[in-house]
Design an enzyme around this catalytic site. Structure first.
Site, PDB file in Angstrom:
ATOM      1  N   HIS A  27      -7.560 -37.308 -77.925  1.00  0.00           N
ATOM      2  CA  HIS A  27      -6.721 -36.717 -79.045  1.00  0.00           C
ATOM      3  C   HIS A  27      -5.513 -36.305 -78.744  1.00  0.00           C
ATOM      4  O   HIS A  27      -4.910 -35.491 -78.254  1.00  0.00           O
ATOM      5  CB  HIS A  27      -7.573 -35.247 -79.159  1.00  0.00           C
ATOM      6  CG  HIS A  27      -8.987 -35.318 -79.429  1.00  0.00           C
ATOM      7  ND1 HIS A  27     -10.069 -35.682 -78.596  1.00  0.00           N
ATOM      8  CD2 HIS A  27      -9.731 -35.332 -80.799  1.00  0.00           C
ATOM      9  CE1 HIS A  27     -11.074 -35.648 -79.172  1.00  0.00           C
ATOM     10  NE2 HIS A  27     -10.975 -35.472 -80.515  1.00  0.00           N
ATOM     11  N   HIS A  67     -10.364 -30.258 -77.345  1.00  0.00           N
ATOM     12  CA  HIS A  67     -10.067 -31.565 -77.612  1.00  0.00           C
ATOM     13  C   HIS A  67      -8.591 -32.074 -77.157  1.00  0.00           C
ATOM     14  O   HIS A  67      -8.282 -33.387 -76.710  1.00  0.00           O
ATOM     15  CB  HIS A  67     -10.278 -32.118 -79.085  1.00  0.00           C
ATOM     16  CG  HIS A  67      -9.300 -31.164 -79.967  1.00  0.00           C
ATOM     17  ND1 HIS A  67      -9.688 -29.913 -80.302  1.00  0.00           N
ATOM     18  CD2 HIS A  67      -8.211 -31.629 -80.742  1.00  0.00           C
ATOM     19  CE1 HIS A  67      -8.853 -29.516 -81.095  1.00  0.00           C
ATOM     20  NE2 HIS A  67      -7.922 -30.338 -81.612  1.00  0.00           N
ATOM     21  N   LEU A 118     -15.378 -25.541 -80.351  1.00  0.00           N
ATOM     22  CA  LEU A 118     -14.426 -24.960 -80.570  1.00  0.00           C
ATOM     23  C   LEU A 118     -14.561 -23.234 -80.797  1.00  0.00           C
ATOM     24  O   LEU A 118     -15.780 -22.790 -81.322  1.00  0.00           O
ATOM     25  CB  LEU A 118     -13.919 -25.262 -82.149  1.00  0.00           C
ATOM     26  CG  LEU A 118     -13.241 -26.741 -82.216  1.00  0.00           C
ATOM     27  CD1 LEU A 118     -13.021 -27.471 -83.436  1.00  0.00           C
ATOM     28  CD2 LEU A 118     -12.110 -27.085 -81.222  1.00  0.00           C
ATOM     29  N   GLY A 155      -9.285 -25.090 -86.105  1.00  0.00           N
ATOM     30  CA  GLY A 155     -10.826 -25.172 -85.982  1.00  0.00           C
ATOM     31  C   GLY A 155     -11.238 -24.040 -85.294  1.00  0.00           C
ATOM     32  O   GLY A 155     -12.109 -23.414 -85.686  1.00  0.00           O
ATOM     33  N   ILE A 186      -3.888 -29.002 -90.297  1.00  0.00           N
ATOM     34  CA  ILE A 186      -4.591 -30.535 -90.150  1.00  0.00           C
ATOM     35  C   ILE A 186      -6.055 -30.070 -89.355  1.00  0.00           C
ATOM     36  O   ILE A 186      -5.813 -29.933 -88.066  1.00  0.00           O
ATOM     37  CB  ILE A 186      -3.680 -31.529 -89.666  1.00  0.00           C
ATOM     38  CG1 ILE A 186      -2.765 -31.799 -90.562  1.00  0.00           C
ATOM     39  CG2 ILE A 186      -4.600 -32.595 -89.343  1.00  0.00           C
ATOM     40  CD1 ILE A 186      -3.182 -32.748 -91.930  1.00  0.00           C
ATOM     41  N   HIS A 258      -5.239 -36.839 -85.302  1.00  0.00           N
ATOM     42  CA  HIS A 258      -5.829 -36.021 -84.420  1.00  0.00           C
ATOM     43  C   HIS A 258      -6.964 -36.773 -83.210  1.00  0.00           C
ATOM     44  O   HIS A 258      -6.599 -36.139 -82.353  1.00  0.00           O
ATOM     45  CB  HIS A 258      -7.031 -35.417 -85.473  1.00  0.00           C
ATOM     46  CG  HIS A 258      -8.004 -34.354 -84.993  1.00  0.00           C
ATOM     47  ND1 HIS A 258      -7.832 -33.319 -84.491  1.00  0.00           N
ATOM     48  CD2 HIS A 258      -9.321 -34.822 -84.414  1.00  0.00           C
ATOM     49  CE1 HIS A 258      -8.978 -32.872 -83.804  1.00  0.00           C
ATOM     50  NE2 HIS A 258      -9.843 -33.804 -83.698  1.00  0.00           N
ATOM     51  N   GLU A 399     -23.154 -10.931 -81.264  1.00  0.00           N
ATOM     52  CA  GLU A 399     -23.917 -11.616 -80.206  1.00  0.00           C
ATOM     53  C   GLU A 399     -22.949 -12.764 -79.586  1.00  0.00           C
ATOM     54  O   GLU A 399     -23.117 -13.051 -78.350  1.00  0.00           O
ATOM     55  CB  GLU A 399     -25.348 -12.090 -80.524  1.00  0.00           C
ATOM     56  CG  GLU A 399     -26.208 -10.978 -80.919  1.00  0.00           C
ATOM     57  CD  GLU A 399     -26.067 -10.354 -82.357  1.00  0.00           C
ATOM     58  OE1 GLU A 399     -25.231 -11.162 -83.114  1.00  0.00           O
ATOM     59  OE2 GLU A 399     -26.752  -9.411 -82.542  1.00  0.00           O
ATOM     60  N   HIS A 461     -38.069 -11.342 -86.467  1.00  0.00           N
ATOM     61  CA  HIS A 461     -37.600 -10.959 -85.199  1.00  0.00           C
ATOM     62  C   HIS A 461     -38.381 -11.198 -84.090  1.00  0.00           C
ATOM     63  O   HIS A 461     -38.145 -10.716 -82.891  1.00  0.00           O
ATOM     64  CB  HIS A 461     -37.804  -9.279 -85.228  1.00  0.00           C
ATOM     65  CG  HIS A 461     -36.457  -8.911 -85.905  1.00  0.00           C
ATOM     66  ND1 HIS A 461     -36.337  -9.245 -87.149  1.00  0.00           N
ATOM     67  CD2 HIS A 461     -35.524  -7.762 -85.701  1.00  0.00           C
ATOM     68  CE1 HIS A 461     -35.067  -8.480 -87.736  1.00  0.00           C
ATOM     69  NE2 HIS A 461     -34.768  -7.338 -86.920  1.00  0.00           N
ATOM     70  N   ARG A 508     -41.033  -5.326 -75.544  1.00  0.00           N
ATOM     71  CA  ARG A 508     -40.738  -4.204 -76.199  1.00  0.00           C
ATOM     72  C   ARG A 508     -41.884  -2.941 -75.795  1.00  0.00           C
ATOM     73  O   ARG A 508     -41.888  -1.942 -75.615  1.00  0.00           O
ATOM     74  CB  ARG A 508     -40.962  -4.093 -77.670  1.00  0.00           C
ATOM     75  CG  ARG A 508     -40.681  -2.887 -78.156  1.00  0.00           C
ATOM     76  CD  ARG A 508     -41.002  -3.051 -79.895  1.00  0.00           C
ATOM     77  NE  ARG A 508     -40.728  -1.862 -80.517  1.00  0.00           N
ATOM     78  CZ  ARG A 508     -41.899  -1.122 -81.423  1.00  0.00           C
ATOM     79  NH1 ARG A 508     -42.991  -2.068 -81.543  1.00  0.00           N
ATOM     80  NH2 ARG A 508     -41.350  -0.040 -82.064  1.00  0.00           N
TER      81      ARG A 508
HETATM   82  C1  LIG Z   1     -18.036 -26.084 -82.538  1.00  0.00           C
HETATM   83  C2  LIG Z   1     -17.190 -27.431 -82.667  1.00  0.00           C
HETATM   84  N1  LIG Z   1     -17.353 -28.058 -84.152  1.00  0.00           N
HETATM   85  C3  LIG Z   1     -17.031 -29.115 -84.326  1.00  0.00           C
HETATM   86  C4  LIG Z   1     -16.246 -29.853 -83.450  1.00  0.00           C
HETATM   87  C5  LIG Z   1     -15.852 -31.256 -83.316  1.00  0.00           C
HETATM   88  N2  LIG Z   1     -14.114 -30.958 -83.844  1.00  0.00           N
HETATM   89  C6  LIG Z   1     -13.178 -31.328 -82.701  1.00  0.00           C
HETATM   90  S1  LIG Z   1     -11.744 -30.984 -83.207  1.00  0.00           S
HETATM   91  C7  LIG Z   1     -12.055 -30.663 -84.633  1.00  0.00           C
HETATM   92  C8  LIG Z   1     -11.108 -30.173 -85.538  1.00  0.00           C
HETATM   93  C9  LIG Z   1     -10.309 -29.198 -85.044  1.00  0.00           C
HETATM   94  O1  LIG Z   1      -9.014 -28.904 -85.927  1.00  0.00           O
HETATM   95  P1  LIG Z   1      -7.854 -28.300 -85.368  1.00  0.00           P
HETATM   96  O2  LIG Z   1      -8.425 -27.271 -84.717  1.00  0.00           O
HETATM   97  O3  LIG Z   1      -6.871 -28.061 -86.372  1.00  0.00           O
HETATM   98  O4  LIG Z   1      -7.264 -29.416 -84.469  1.00  0.00           O
HETATM   99  P2  LIG Z   1      -6.066 -30.413 -84.510  1.00  0.00           P
HETATM  100  O5  LIG Z   1      -6.569 -31.383 -85.630  1.00  0.00           O
HETATM  101  O6  LIG Z   1      -4.817 -29.614 -84.896  1.00  0.00           O
HETATM  102  O7  LIG Z   1      -6.164 -31.074 -83.295  1.00  0.00           O
HETATM  103  C10 LIG Z   1     -13.518 -30.572 -85.026  1.00  0.00           C
HETATM  104  C11 LIG Z   1     -14.286 -30.335 -86.183  1.00  0.00           C
HETATM  105  C12 LIG Z   1     -15.992 -29.046 -81.934  1.00  0.00           C
HETATM  106  N3  LIG Z   1     -15.295 -29.615 -81.053  1.00  0.00           N
HETATM  107  N4  LIG Z   1     -16.382 -27.812 -81.962  1.00  0.00           N
END
Ligand SMILES: Cc1ncc(C[n+]2csc(CCOP(=O)(O)OP(=O)(O)O)c2C)c(N)n1
Length: 651
Positions: A27, A67, A118, A155, A186, A258, A399, A461, A508
């Site tokens: 990336h 990433h 993320l 993200g 983006i 990206h 949680e 539950h 429980r």
């Molecule tokens: C929980 C999760 N869902 C999906 C992804 C796949 N993923 C990696 S980067 C990304 C987009 C992130 O966008 P942003 O934070 O704006 O990063 P940028 O494009 O600016 O590098 C996604 C959906 C991930 N890594 N983690």
């Protein structure tokens, strides 16, 4: 923008894009976009010492947008961390390279946590900032006083965990926490307005955060904002308006920057545009030296800090590494002297209460179920806004963040976090539990109401498949103790385990004691052990865990009256049993021709013990809302039914 700043930040940009190009994956966009911000941060503000990446009072830098890992690797290499060489960067994303696709935590490397899913990094950072406040309160601000910076993208901020984590950070006013928001609008599918229209300022302000908006490519604005947060009274987000893929004539500002290599031709154009006339992986001495000097500054600061720290080191070490062996021995003895039917969640509270009689660094908590999880003892005091004297965190109904925060607490230093919720909601925790296991962290999950035994709350539950799901996570111990003694033993193992997180699945409902005499040794440390046999020679082995060990014992006695002799194996932890020596396992597994298992959950996971011909009693369907004894009956989980089915050969 100064030429020096341009050179320093371009060094990050080109290491990143050239490494991605060479790996043919990765990336490039985020490191190109955030290079200016992190250059100012590392050069002027971040307190760190590459010679001692584990310096206790360093500022923490967490890359939640994992990433963009090349950004972190570039920074660590440039500032002089031994953990990352130029060769490692050339091996980005290759087998055994420290420069893995997404940052993977290794103690002493400068990679503070594993990120990629993320939003997790934001919760980790909240844990770091909370740990700093707790330790500052305990040992004084001359020893613990540092910032935690987290770099998060669009993200991260869309993920649910960020809402939970940022909210509690504001609630507790973690003023040393700074989020650098890579606000480039983006993500993968295109502009973020396809999916989100949050007003970030209002959102963060409502959580209790300060919000500063800057041009993320303007050196002066970045500097000013970072200067301001040094004296922050509230957690602060610096919203950095940036261009993804900054410097790329055809790809900047677009999702095409990206997550794939820019391509040789485009990289040539970036070199031209940013006036970087050096070969891939070539960092001119002059620029490298300035970066290295940045790293050296921290050495002196740590040296001075050490003089104060050394005076308190003994006290800190004694709290950080308490030996609880006697506590466990005494409490087990007491439990045997006063045998009583107790829910294992209650037994857990008992041992916790005893543990807190010694000064320690266990930080408890629960996601709004303190009274149900029995995680809060009489020795606990709540941690509150601007008051970090306590040892208990009311995480609220959050949680996922609780678990991500516990990972941060455990990563920060030697804090041992434990936190509670219902076992069913381990589903809300799973991504963070998985990361505890991957990072080998000592985090303890207290998960009560562990089966249909919770009764009337019904199938929403009642955990069914959760035990199997958790047991399938590598490097996670899932304990399901059968009574007070076993609960204490499982807690002891969880606390001794340096590199494995634990889930304690607790009932429980009340359970009769199955261990009626005191054993000095910790039998649960075998994972599974014989608890009863009705004859010297047995033809049946009955495996059971937790609340079903009592049931197994009943079955065994009833079968004996019909001259079918058996042994009962209590299995508090499959993962530990599976690691025992072959001869021990064979003794347990291979003695009898027939085998059955009893556990009030999905049954497939028991097949590895009972084999194809064995019978596994449990339930592969959702439970019911009713008094728990009626539900057990409905699923044939009574001794009479089990005996009948066994006698019919499973039919
Ligand atoms: C929980 C999760 N869902 C999906 C992804 C796949 N993923 C990696 S980067 C990304 C987009 C992130 O966008 P942003 O934070 O704006 O990063 P940028 O494009 O600016 O590098 C996604 C959906 C991930 N890594 N983690």
């Amino acid at each position: 923008m100064s030429t020096l700043h341009k050179d320093l930040s371009n060094a990050i940009r080109f290491l990143s894009i050239d490494a991605v190009e060479r790996a043919n994956s990765g990336h490039p966009g985020m490191p190109m976009g955030m290079a200016d911000v992190v250059t100012v941060l590392f050069k002027n503000f971040l307190k760190f010492n590459p010679k001692n990446p584990n310096w206790l009072n360093r500022d923490r830098f967490v890359l939640s947008a994992g990433h963009g890992s090349m950004l972190l690797y570039s920074l660590l290499y440039l500032t002089g961390y031994k953990s990352i060489s130029l060769n490692d960067i050339k091996n980005f994303r290759q087998l055994n390279s420290i420069c893995a696709g997404h940052p993977e935590y290794h103690s002493g490397t400068g990679i503070e946590t594993t990120t990629g899913p993320l939003g997790q990094g934001i919760a980790n950072a909240v844990g770091f900032a909370l740990a700093e406040e707790i330790l500052k309160e305990k040992f004084g601000k001359k020893i613990f006083d540092h910032k935690t910076y987290v770099l998060a993208g669009d993200g991260c901020l869309m993920e649910g965990i960020s809402h939970e984590a940022l909210s509690i950070a504001g609630h507790l006013n973690l003023k040393n926490l700074v989020m650098l928001f890579d606000n480039n609008s983006i993500s993968i599918d295109g502009p973020t307005n396809l999916a989100v229209s949050d007003n970030y300022k209002k959102r963060l302000n409502s959580y209790g955060w300060d919000y500063i908006k800057i041009d993320g490519h303007n050196e002066r604005q970045i500097y000013k904002a970072l200067k301001k947060v040094q004296k922050a009274k509230r957690p602060t987000v610096i919203s950095c308006i940036t261009k993804i893929g900054y410097g790329s004539p055809n790809k900047s500002g677009s999702e095409s920057a990206h997550g794939s290599p820019l391509g040789k031709d485009e990289i040539k154009l970036v070199r031209k545009k940013l006036k970087w006339n050096y070969e891939p992986f070539e960092i001119p001495k002059k620029i490298l030296n300035i970066w290295r000097e940045t790293g050296i500054k921290g050495e002196k600061i740590e040296e001075n800090w050490k003089k104060i720290y050394n005076k308190k080191k003994q006290e800190i070490d004694s709290v950080f590494s308490v030996n609880f062996s006697n506590t466990f021995k005494n409490e087990k003895e007491k439990a045997i002297k006063n045998l009583e039917a107790l829910a294992t969640r209650k037994s857990s509270e008992k041992i916790l209460t005893a543990l807190y009689e010694k000064k320690n660094i266990l930080i408890g908590g629960s996601a709004d179920l303190a009274g149900s999880n029995n995680t809060k003892t009489k020795y606990h005091q709540a941690i509150k806004k601007n008051n970090f004297k306590g040892n208990y965190i009311h995480y609220g109904v959050r949680e996922h963040a609780m678990c991500g925060i516990m990972n941060g607490l455990a990563l920060h230093s030697k804090i041992i976090p434990y936190g509670g919720t219902f076992l069913i909601f381990s589903d809300y925790c799973k991504p963070s539990i998985r990361l505890s296991a991957l990072m080998k962290l000592k985090v303890i999950y207290v998960m009560t109401h562990d089966s249909i035994g919770l009764g009337e709350d019904g199938p929403t539950h009642q955990p069914i498949e959760q035990l199997t799901g958790l047991r399938s996570i590598p490097n996670l111990n899932v304990f399901r103790p059968a009574d007070t003694t076993e609960t204490m033993e499982c807690w002891e193992i969880a606390l001794k385990n340096l590199n494995t997180p634990s889930v304690l699945a607790l009932t429980r409902q009340k359970l009769n004691p199955v261990r009626k005499k005191f054993d000095k040794e910790n039998k649960c440390s075998l994972g599974a052990y014989e608890i009863l046999r009705t004859n010297e020679n047995v033809e049946l082995t009955i495996f059971a865990s937790g609340s079903e060990v009592n049931l197994a014992i009943e079955v065994s006695h009833k079968l004996a009256t019909e001259n079918t002799y058996s042994k009962v194996i209590s299995v508090p932890c499959q993962e530990i049993f599976d690691k025992q020596k072959e001869n021990y396992k064979n003794k347990i597994l291979d003695e009898s021709e027939h085998k059955i298992s009893i556990e009030a959950g999905t049954t497939d996971i028991w097949k590895k013990y009972v084999g194809k011909k064995g019978i596994s009693f449990g339930l592969n369907d959702f439970g019911k809302s009713a008094p728990y004894k009626d539900i057990y009956k409905l699923f044939n989980l009574t001794s009479d039914e089990i005996v009948k089915i066994v006698e019919r050969g499973g039919k």
